[in-house]
Design a protein around this motif. Structure first.
Motif, PDB file in Angstrom:
ATOM      1  N   SER A   1      -3.538   5.201  -6.519  1.00  0.00           N
ATOM      2  CA  SER A   1      -4.307   5.669  -5.369  1.00  0.00           C
ATOM      3  C   SER A   1      -5.455   4.717  -5.059  1.00  0.00           C
ATOM      4  N   GLU A   2      -6.180   4.310  -6.087  1.00  0.00           N
ATOM      5  CA  GLU A   2      -7.317   3.420  -5.884  1.00  0.00           C
ATOM      6  C   GLU A   2      -6.880   2.074  -5.314  1.00  0.00           C
ATOM      7  N   GLU A   3      -5.757   1.555  -5.790  1.00  0.00           N
ATOM      8  CA  GLU A   3      -5.261   0.279  -5.257  1.00  0.00           C
ATOM      9  C   GLU A   3      -4.843   0.424  -3.797  1.00  0.00           C
ATOM     10  N   ALA A   4      -4.172   1.530  -3.467  1.00  0.00           N
ATOM     11  CA  ALA A   4      -3.723   1.756  -2.092  1.00  0.00           C
ATOM     12  C   ALA A   4      -4.904   1.840  -1.130  1.00  0.00           C
ATOM     13  N   VAL A   5      -5.900   2.616  -1.482  1.00  0.00           N
ATOM     14  CA  VAL A   5      -7.075   2.757  -0.623  1.00  0.00           C
ATOM     15  C   VAL A   5      -7.832   1.434  -0.538  1.00  0.00           C
ATOM     16  N   GLY A   6      -7.849   0.676  -1.639  1.00  0.00           N
ATOM     17  CA  GLY A   6      -8.487  -0.627  -1.631  1.00  0.00           C
ATOM     18  C   GLY A   6      -7.854  -1.576  -0.635  1.00  0.00           C
ATOM     19  N   ILE A   7      -6.523  -1.522  -0.523  1.00  0.00           N
ATOM     20  CA  ILE A   7      -5.824  -2.357   0.458  1.00  0.00           C
ATOM     21  C   ILE A   7      -6.232  -1.957   1.874  1.00  0.00           C
ATOM     22  N   LEU A   8      -6.281  -0.663   2.137  1.00  0.00           N
ATOM     23  CA  LEU A   8      -6.659  -0.188   3.476  1.00  0.00           C
ATOM     24  C   LEU A   8      -8.085  -0.598   3.829  1.00  0.00           C
ATOM     25  N   ARG A   9      -8.959  -0.572   2.860  1.00  0.00           N
ATOM     26  CA  ARG A   9     -10.357  -0.931   3.115  1.00  0.00           C
ATOM     27  C   ARG A   9     -10.549  -2.430   3.285  1.00  0.00           C
ATOM     28  N   GLY A  10      -9.522  -3.212   2.947  1.00  0.00           N
ATOM     29  CA  GLY A  10      -9.630  -4.655   3.046  1.00  0.00           C
ATOM     30  C   GLY A  10      -9.330  -5.228   4.416  1.00  0.00           C
ATOM     31  N   PHE A  11      -8.835  -4.388   5.338  1.00  0.00           N
ATOM     32  CA  PHE A  11      -8.541  -4.874   6.685  1.00  0.00           C
ATOM     33  C   PHE A  11      -9.824  -4.963   7.512  1.00  0.00           C
ATOM     34  N   PRO A  12      -9.831  -5.817   8.536  1.00  0.00           N
ATOM     35  CA  PRO A  12     -11.047  -5.994   9.354  1.00  0.00           C
ATOM     36  C   PRO A  12     -11.561  -4.699   9.965  1.00  0.00           C
ATOM     37  N   HIS A  13     -10.650  -3.831  10.361  1.00  0.00           N
ATOM     38  CA  HIS A  13     -11.050  -2.547  10.934  1.00  0.00           C
ATOM     39  C   HIS A  13     -10.678  -1.429   9.970  1.00  0.00           C
ATOM     40  N   ARG A  14     -11.526  -0.441   9.865  1.00  0.00           N
ATOM     41  CA  ARG A  14     -11.311   0.677   8.936  1.00  0.00           C
ATOM     42  C   ARG A  14     -10.749   1.873   9.689  1.00  0.00           C
ATOM     43  N   ASN A  15      -9.964   2.680   8.980  1.00  0.00           N
ATOM     44  CA  ASN A  15      -9.490   3.954   9.501  1.00  0.00           C
ATOM     45  C   ASN A  15      -9.835   4.996   8.451  1.00  0.00           C
TER      46      ASN A  15
ATOM     47  N   CYS B   1       0.834  -1.204   0.000  1.00  0.00           N
ATOM     48  CA  CYS B   1       0.000   0.000   0.000  1.00  0.00           C
ATOM     49  C   CYS B   1       0.867   1.251   0.000  1.00  0.00           C
ATOM     50  N   ALA B   2       1.872   1.262   0.858  1.00  0.00           N
ATOM     51  CA  ALA B   2       2.748   2.424   0.990  1.00  0.00           C
ATOM     52  C   ALA B   2       3.589   2.648  -0.258  1.00  0.00           C
ATOM     53  N   GLU B   3       3.981   1.562  -0.927  1.00  0.00           N
ATOM     54  CA  GLU B   3       4.723   1.712  -2.186  1.00  0.00           C
ATOM     55  C   GLU B   3       3.874   2.450  -3.210  1.00  0.00           C
ATOM     56  N   ASN B   4       2.611   2.043  -3.324  1.00  0.00           N
ATOM     57  CA  ASN B   4       1.702   2.720  -4.252  1.00  0.00           C
ATOM     58  C   ASN B   4       1.540   4.196  -3.900  1.00  0.00           C
ATOM     59  N   ILE B   5       1.372   4.463  -2.616  1.00  0.00           N
ATOM     60  CA  ILE B   5       1.216   5.847  -2.165  1.00  0.00           C
ATOM     61  C   ILE B   5       2.455   6.664  -2.514  1.00  0.00           C
ATOM     62  N   GLY B   6       3.633   6.096  -2.227  1.00  0.00           N
ATOM     63  CA  GLY B   6       4.880   6.817  -2.474  1.00  0.00           C
ATOM     64  C   GLY B   6       5.116   7.112  -3.941  1.00  0.00           C
ATOM     65  N   VAL B   7       4.856   6.123  -4.802  1.00  0.00           N
ATOM     66  CA  VAL B   7       5.049   6.331  -6.241  1.00  0.00           C
ATOM     67  C   VAL B   7       4.039   7.354  -6.760  1.00  0.00           C
ATOM     68  N   ALA B   8       2.783   7.230  -6.342  1.00  0.00           N
ATOM     69  CA  ALA B   8       1.762   8.197  -6.758  1.00  0.00           C
ATOM     70  C   ALA B   8       2.093   9.602  -6.261  1.00  0.00           C
ATOM     71  N   PHE B   9       2.573   9.685  -5.020  1.00  0.00           N
ATOM     72  CA  PHE B   9       2.957  10.965  -4.425  1.00  0.00           C
ATOM     73  C   PHE B   9       4.057  11.624  -5.253  1.00  0.00           C
ATOM     74  N   GLN B  10       5.042  10.832  -5.682  1.00  0.00           N
ATOM     75  CA  GLN B  10       6.159  11.386  -6.451  1.00  0.00           C
ATOM     76  C   GLN B  10       5.725  11.802  -7.859  1.00  0.00           C
ATOM     77  N   ILE B  11       4.869  10.991  -8.470  1.00  0.00           N
ATOM     78  CA  ILE B  11       4.376  11.375  -9.799  1.00  0.00           C
ATOM     79  C   ILE B  11       3.580  12.671  -9.709  1.00  0.00           C
ATOM     80  N   GLN B  12       2.751  12.799  -8.663  1.00  0.00           N
ATOM     81  CA  GLN B  12       1.993  14.039  -8.468  1.00  0.00           C
ATOM     82  C   GLN B  12       2.935  15.212  -8.237  1.00  0.00           C
ATOM     83  N   ASP B  13       4.017  14.973  -7.501  1.00  0.00           N
ATOM     84  CA  ASP B  13       5.018  16.012  -7.271  1.00  0.00           C
ATOM     85  C   ASP B  13       5.626  16.463  -8.599  1.00  0.00           C
TER      86      ASP B  13
END
Length: 300
Positions: free
Chosen positions: A271-285, A215-227
């Motif tokens: 971004s969509e893949e990263a958020v999808g991973i986060l939503r897949g855990f038993p508890h949401r944040n 998840c964090a890899e996706n976030i980091g790569v997306a963050f850098q491309i946006q930068d």
């Protein structure tokens, strides 16, 4: 949840943690500690400590040692910015809307201020052992330290910075593989450290930690491309730092290789893949999910 209010509150908490751990400018070393404080106090999104804290919350929260690692990772991030801005690298005069450390204190003090923050980061992280209560706490702290050291070092951020510098040389073959290596290491590695350390300190199992790393890899790569997109499309007034520096320094970027529109599509997919991973855990944040989306699609 009012995301903006919650973000301000949580960012304020991070600022208090950083203030508590920063060294005081005193003694014969006062000039370097003053420069360290100057660089850290420039503000910023505090992305990495926030994501560490929220990743821990996703798995039920961590003990008092978490604050040591939150401060440590921001110190490491700030040292990297000090060095990035130096004339030998990006040669930028402004960062976060004010003059960079080497402009204010000179190149010599800026170099050792970066060195100081890197060393002080590990000194700060080691304090987590003092806050450990159980054997499990000690084991989690040891694991977190290993993650921090590797992701910040030659097999993480430093390795990515090296590849980024070499990519500017005319003799270096520009490939998609090299570009992704740079993004995954120079930018994503510290985000991976933040999110996996948060998970580890909260007691997440190996499978969950591996998912957070992805998840964090996706976030980091997306963050850098946006930068990279913002470096082309935004302005110094909005960003708080010079734009157009990537082109000026002949940097290898996703935008230079694929263009603006394809870069935007890639940011959306990651971004969509990263958020999808986060939503897949038993508890949401919900805050962490919103933070990821807000950071990736930021305008500054």
């Amino acid at each position: 949840m009012n995301f903006k209010e919650e973000l301000e509150k949580k960012t304020g908490e991070v600022e208090r943690i950083l203030g508590a751990y920063l060294p005081k400018p005193e003694g014969f070393q006062s000039k370097v500690t003053e420069a360290m404080n100057y660089a850290v106090s420039a503000g910023g999104k505090r992305l990495r400590p926030l994501m560490m804290q929220e990743s821990a919350a996703l798995f039920g929260g961590a003990g008092e040692g978490l604050s040591c690692f939150m401060a440590a990772i921001e110190f490491i991030h700030t040292y990297s910015l000090i060095h990035d801005d130096l004339p030998a690298l990006d040669n930028d005069d402004y960062r976060r809307g004010r003059k960079t450390t080497h402009v204010v204190y000179g190149e010599d003090i800026a170099v050792i201020a970066g060195d100081g923050l890197l060393n002080y980061a590990y000194e700060t992280a080691f304090r987590a052992f003092r806050k450990a209560v159980t054997l499990e706490d000690y084991e989690r702290t040891e694991c977190a330290l290993n993650i921090l050291g590797r992701k910040a070092g030659v097999y993480g951020m430093v390795g990515g910075q090296c590849a980024d510098l070499l990519a500017e040389k005319p003799e270096t073959a520009v490939t998609e593989e090299l570009l992704l290596y740079i993004h995954k290491n120079k930018t994503a590695a510290l985000i991976q450290a933040a999110m996996t350390i948060g998970a580890v300190l909260a007691g997440a199992d190996e499978k969950a930690v591996a998912q957070m790393e992805r998840c964090a890899e996706n976030i980091g790569v997306a963050f850098q491309i946006q930068d990279d997109i913002l470096d082309v499309t935004s302005s110094q007034e909005v960003l708080g730092k010079p734009t157009g520096s990537d082109e000026k320094n002949h940097k290898l970027t996703y935008v230079a290789m694929h263009g603006i529109e394809e870069s935007k599509r890639q940011v959306k997919a990651l971004s969509e893949e990263a958020v999808g991973i986060l939503r897949g855990f038993p508890h949401r944040n919900a805050f962490l999910e919103a933070l990821v989306e807000q950071l990736i699609y930021r305008e500054k």
